[in-house]
Design an enzyme around this catalytic site. Sequence first.
Site, PDB file in Angstrom:
ATOM      1  N   THR A 143       1.159  -4.546   4.275  1.00  0.00           N
ATOM      2  CA  THR A 143       0.829  -4.976   5.637  1.00  0.00           C
ATOM      3  C   THR A 143       0.156  -6.343   5.697  1.00  0.00           C
ATOM      4  O   THR A 143       0.186  -6.994   6.734  1.00  0.00           O
ATOM      5  CB  THR A 143      -0.106  -3.949   6.304  1.00  0.00           C
ATOM      6  OG1 THR A 143      -1.297  -3.803   5.518  1.00  0.00           O
ATOM      7  CG2 THR A 143       0.572  -2.594   6.449  1.00  0.00           C
TER       8      THR A 143
ATOM      9  N   THR B 139       0.820  -1.211   0.000  1.00  0.00           N
ATOM     10  CA  THR B 139       0.000   0.000   0.000  1.00  0.00           C
ATOM     11  C   THR B 139       0.847   1.251   0.000  1.00  0.00           C
ATOM     12  O   THR B 139       0.512   2.254  -0.636  1.00  0.00           O
ATOM     13  CB  THR B 139      -0.944   0.001   1.216  1.00  0.00           C
ATOM     14  OG1 THR B 139      -1.817  -1.130   1.133  1.00  0.00           O
ATOM     15  CG2 THR B 139      -1.781   1.265   1.267  1.00  0.00           C
TER      16      THR B 139
END
Length: 322
Positions: free
Chosen positions: A85, A12
Amino acid sequence: MAHIQLLGTGGTIASRSHGTGGAVATDTSSALIPKHHGNVTVHARDVLTIGSYRLDLADLHRIAEAVGQALADPGTDGVVVTHGTDTLEETAFLLDLVHASPKPVVLTGAQRTADSPDADGPRNVTEAVLAAADMRLRGTGALISFDGTVRSARGARKVHTTAGSAFGGGTEVAHMAGGGLVVTAAPRRYPVLPMPPAEFDTVRVEVITAYPGATPELMDHAVQLGSRAVVLAGTGVGNAGPGFAEAVKRATGSGCIVLLSTRAPWGPVVPTYGNGGGIDLTAAGAVPSGDLNPFQARILAAVLLSAGTAPERFSEAFETYL
């Protein structure tokens, strides 16, 4: 002046929105170098540029080798790895298992994309660089720095899908306060494993979850597909429903390792119950994973098996890291 190598792998933190096609990792690591990093120089290079939900063991191996190369550079004082993540906890644990250098390795990422108006990536990278350059964190292994907290790789888990504070668990090693790093603890270190061989890339270790009505035949299927090990994410302190003890016995009888973990987010596996519970599962040959969650237990199993650990020695080798 400390010198930090920043290794980009995507995620991300490197992603931008592409309309209805969703966010995609596109930014290079050079775009992630902090604008203000104090008395630290930062050199960036790309290892991968991909969402971490697409990673396989070969990718994790590639990241581990890149980190090892960076640490071997005598001019490098620490390494920062930017990572998605979703599976950061697995990569971090692998890096911790093979981390022989005293130099810090710090993983970080973001919950919001690079083109988000409130992107959290820049601050997370700045804090990770500070941690990697801090002499007080030498000898602490691989760490995760996120939203102002630095924690050990071992035991860490992603605990929220969208919140800025994405990770929990592990040992809090340090936290940010007043623009500086406050060191609070040093995590216990375990014997360092060698860098995995090429076999790590393709070793098959599956995770099967217990739940009401779960199908024990899935374990048989995993063995038939060539799994060297199966991690059973049991309920509670390590239990499973009807048929699982028999499936464990069949799997272990064929030479497949079975690890008994728990789907509970926190707490160790403690075989306690009969009638298909942990007492019966371990009697059938399952190896309790202690405090390792199913996904970090899987990484450790893959490292040990790819290194040639024989089934009869696996339990002893595995328990060294509990």
